[in-house]
Design an enzyme around this catalytic site. Structure first.
Site, PDB file in Angstrom:
ATOM      1  N   HIS A   1       6.921   5.446  12.631  1.00  0.00           N
ATOM      2  CA  HIS A   1       7.161   6.239  11.412  1.00  0.00           C
ATOM      3  C   HIS A   1       5.889   6.755  10.756  1.00  0.00           C
ATOM      4  O   HIS A   1       5.953   7.595   9.861  1.00  0.00           O
ATOM      5  CB  HIS A   1       7.938   5.411  10.389  1.00  0.00           C
ATOM      6  CG  HIS A   1       7.135   4.315   9.754  1.00  0.00           C
ATOM      7  ND1 HIS A   1       6.295   4.522   8.689  1.00  0.00           N
ATOM      8  CD2 HIS A   1       7.020   3.007  10.042  1.00  0.00           C
ATOM      9  CE1 HIS A   1       5.719   3.380   8.348  1.00  0.00           C
ATOM     10  NE2 HIS A   1       6.136   2.449   9.153  1.00  0.00           N
TER      11      HIS A   1
ATOM     12  N   HIS B   1      13.793   5.342  12.217  1.00  0.00           N
ATOM     13  CA  HIS B   1      13.507   5.461  10.786  1.00  0.00           C
ATOM     14  C   HIS B   1      14.365   6.594  10.216  1.00  0.00           C
ATOM     15  O   HIS B   1      14.680   7.550  10.919  1.00  0.00           O
ATOM     16  CB  HIS B   1      12.011   5.767  10.628  1.00  0.00           C
ATOM     17  CG  HIS B   1      11.490   5.636   9.228  1.00  0.00           C
ATOM     18  ND1 HIS B   1      11.763   6.556   8.238  1.00  0.00           N
ATOM     19  CD2 HIS B   1      10.700   4.699   8.643  1.00  0.00           C
ATOM     20  CE1 HIS B   1      11.162   6.184   7.114  1.00  0.00           C
ATOM     21  NE2 HIS B   1      10.515   5.053   7.330  1.00  0.00           N
TER      22      HIS B   1
ATOM     23  N   GLU C   1      -0.352  -8.969  -1.162  1.00  0.00           N
ATOM     24  CA  GLU C   1      -0.900  -8.437   0.108  1.00  0.00           C
ATOM     25  C   GLU C   1      -2.140  -7.579  -0.173  1.00  0.00           C
ATOM     26  O   GLU C   1      -2.303  -6.466   0.315  1.00  0.00           O
ATOM     27  CB  GLU C   1       0.141  -7.625   0.883  1.00  0.00           C
ATOM     28  CG  GLU C   1      -0.178  -7.486   2.370  1.00  0.00           C
ATOM     29  CD  GLU C   1       0.837  -6.622   3.122  1.00  0.00           C
ATOM     30  OE1 GLU C   1       0.983  -5.438   2.795  1.00  0.00           O
ATOM     31  OE2 GLU C   1       1.482  -7.148   4.034  1.00  0.00           O
TER      32      GLU C   1
ATOM     33  N   ASP D   1       0.796  -1.225   0.000  1.00  0.00           N
ATOM     34  CA  ASP D   1       0.000   0.000   0.000  1.00  0.00           C
ATOM     35  C   ASP D   1       0.826   1.271   0.000  1.00  0.00           C
ATOM     36  O   ASP D   1       0.355   2.339   0.363  1.00  0.00           O
ATOM     37  CB  ASP D   1      -0.900  -0.013   1.245  1.00  0.00           C
ATOM     38  CG  ASP D   1      -0.104  -0.314   2.508  1.00  0.00           C
ATOM     39  OD1 ASP D   1       1.114  -0.062   2.504  1.00  0.00           O
ATOM     40  OD2 ASP D   1      -0.693  -0.798   3.487  1.00  0.00           O
TER      41      ASP D   1
ATOM     42  N   ARG E   1       2.869   8.349   8.905  1.00  0.00           N
ATOM     43  CA  ARG E   1       2.638   9.763   8.554  1.00  0.00           C
ATOM     44  C   ARG E   1       1.552  10.393   9.416  1.00  0.00           C
ATOM     45  O   ARG E   1       1.671  11.544   9.837  1.00  0.00           O
ATOM     46  CB  ARG E   1       2.232   9.859   7.078  1.00  0.00           C
ATOM     47  CG  ARG E   1       3.355  10.334   6.175  1.00  0.00           C
ATOM     48  CD  ARG E   1       2.838  10.582   4.760  1.00  0.00           C
ATOM     49  NE  ARG E   1       3.804  11.318   3.960  1.00  0.00           N
ATOM     50  CZ  ARG E   1       4.895  10.816   3.404  1.00  0.00           C
ATOM     51  NH1 ARG E   1       5.193   9.547   3.558  1.00  0.00           N
ATOM     52  NH2 ARG E   1       5.705  11.568   2.680  1.00  0.00           N
TER      53      ARG E   1
ATOM     54  N   GLU F   1      -2.057   5.047   3.081  1.00  0.00           N
ATOM     55  CA  GLU F   1      -2.021   3.647   2.664  1.00  0.00           C
ATOM     56  C   GLU F   1      -3.403   3.047   2.402  1.00  0.00           C
ATOM     57  O   GLU F   1      -3.566   2.228   1.488  1.00  0.00           O
ATOM     58  CB  GLU F   1      -1.267   2.799   3.699  1.00  0.00           C
ATOM     59  CG  GLU F   1       0.233   3.075   3.766  1.00  0.00           C
ATOM     60  CD  GLU F   1       0.613   4.273   4.636  1.00  0.00           C
ATOM     61  OE1 GLU F   1      -0.302   4.925   5.215  1.00  0.00           O
ATOM     62  OE2 GLU F   1       1.815   4.558   4.750  1.00  0.00           O
TER      63      GLU F   1
END
Ligand code: UD1
Ligand code: UDP
Length: 379
Positions: free
Chosen positions: A209, A242, A118, A96, A211, A132
């Site tokens: 991490h 990250h 996936e 994604d 967003r 995503e």
């Protein structure tokens, strides 16, 4: 011989695509053309190096603090040129990320069938995870073959009107990757981690991490970790940070000078899976870690409001705790000091795969291209 092009760009895609790339390369039935966008650089190269994958094409799109639109347009533009010169019989995209959806769109524009690995994960909230949830829904609309990791993800696709004929339940390739890596006891590059492994001290392994967590929420995560470190001097917090500077600027200042916090560069996949197996508790907002840790019997506290991976939540190994600073501190505290709660969560469960997802995926691609037949589904 049909040509198949796996396209990927970030760390989790590389990890989850590696078993498929290796199976395609071993198969005499396909010409496999590996294309990376370079949406990630160090974190992508680290994975390809571990699995011995050398890309045939690298769009090298990464920009520091890149926008979603830049990832999308640079990927589509690069693939547009590539497909004009070199048109594969099918492309394979994973998951994604924006690389994945941009890869699907670029292929669709060129009339190339898209295989989606996936497929069918859904949180039910278009804005979480962002972007995503939207990315994977867009890819589902244009894919020709949907490789769903579980029967839950297949049901999500059926509910959206995707034909059952075009869906194969494969298991998640992350379990293939994990099973071939975790027992290798790969040495930690950072000497503090080797020392920690030898010490037997309890480890809280943390990754963050997302967003939608960036900004105030992520500052709160940093403060929560600092409070846990102060309250639990015997515990060691390991945070492989990250590469995103936005993440580092939010989380790391609160942790400066804490003797029981080890901040590292991103760990290679081999190192990370070893650290997962050493950890007492995992605290994360990652997708892939929610799939890996349960199979190692590690309790996972997920710093998100929802998840597209409900299977391990139902099994009791994963708990959604949201992102509130006080709640994070309280939930870690409860697991550290309540052995009944801990034991209930520390059960090895494996709802995501049996290590044969890549073989099922490649068989399904062969069937799509008229070069073979499908294997029995993962159940
Ligand atoms: C991306 C994916 C996300 C996935 C995550 C895995 C999108 C929109 N997001 O998010 O779905 O969960 O990867 O980690 O596709 N950077 C480097 N070197 C690297 C990697 C990142 O310097 O190897 C820095 C750059 O400044 C870059 C920033 O990190 O601009 C963010 O990277 P980006 O790929 O845009 O977003 P992620 O948060 O990594
Ligand atoms: N991972 C890794 N090194 C690290 C942290 C994570 O190899 O330092 C692996 C982890 O095992 C998992 C994947 O990276 O397979 C998850 O990536 P990430 O959390 O970046 O993305 P997401 O899964 O949330 O999309």
């Amino acid at each position: 011989m049909p040509s198949v092009m796996p396209i990927f760009g970030t760390r989790p895609e590389a990890i989850k695509m590696a078993p498929i790339v290796m199976a395609l390369q071993e198969s005499p039935d396909f010409d496999c053309i590996v294309t990376v966008t370079g949406q990630h650089r160090e974190m992508l190269d680290q994975v390809n190096e571990l699995f011995g994958i050398v890309p045939d094409h690298d769009l090298n799109i990464l920009q520091q603090r890149q926008s979603l639109s830049a990832i999308m347009t640079r990927t589509i533009d690069g693939l547009d040129k590539l497909f004009t010169e070199n048109k594969p019989d099918a492309v394979i995209v994973q998951g994604d990320t924006t690389t994945s959806t941009a890869g699907a769109i670029a292929a669709f524009y060129h009339g190339i069938p898209v295989v989606h690995v996936e497929a069918g994960l859904r949180s039910g909230d278009l804005f979480s995870p962002f972007p995503e949830e939207a990315n994977r829904k867009i890819t589902s609309q244009i894919a020709s073959l949907h490789l769903a990791p579980t029967s839950t993800s297949k049901a999500n696709l059926l509910a959206e009107g995707i034909s059952g004929e075009d869906i194969v339940v494969t298991g998640n390739t992350v379990i293939d990757a994990l099973l071939t890596t975790v027992d290798k006891m790969i040495a930690f590059v950072d000497p503090r981690l080797e020392e920690l492994a030898a010490s037997g001290r309890r480890i809280l392994l943390v990754t963050t991490h997302r967003r939608e967590n960036q900004g105030d929420t992520m500052h709160g995560i940093g403060r929560a970790l600092a409070r846990i470190a102060d309250a639990e001097p015997d515990l060691v917090i390991v945070l492989p940070a990250h590469k995103n500077p936005v993440v580092r600027e939010a989380v790391l200042p609160a942790l400066e000078g804490k003797g029981n916090v080890i901040v590292t560069e991103p760990l290679s996949y081999g190192e990370f899976t070893r650290m997962l197996s050493l950890a007492h508790i995992v605290l994360t907002d990652s997708g892939g870690v929610q799939e890996e840790a349960p199979s190692l019997g590690k309790p996972v506290l997920v710093m998100r409001e929802n998840t597209e991976r409900p299977e391990a939540v139902s099994a009791g190994t994963v708990k959604l705790i949201g992102t509130d600073e006080n709640r994070i501190v309280a939930e870690v505290n409860a697991l550290l000091h309540n052995s009944v709660s801990f034991d209930k969560m520390a059960q090895a469960v494996n709802p995501y795969g049996d290590g044969k997802a890549a073989l099922r995926s490649v068989a399904a691609v062969a069937q799509l291209l008229g070069a073979g037949s499908r294997m029995a589904a993962f159940s």
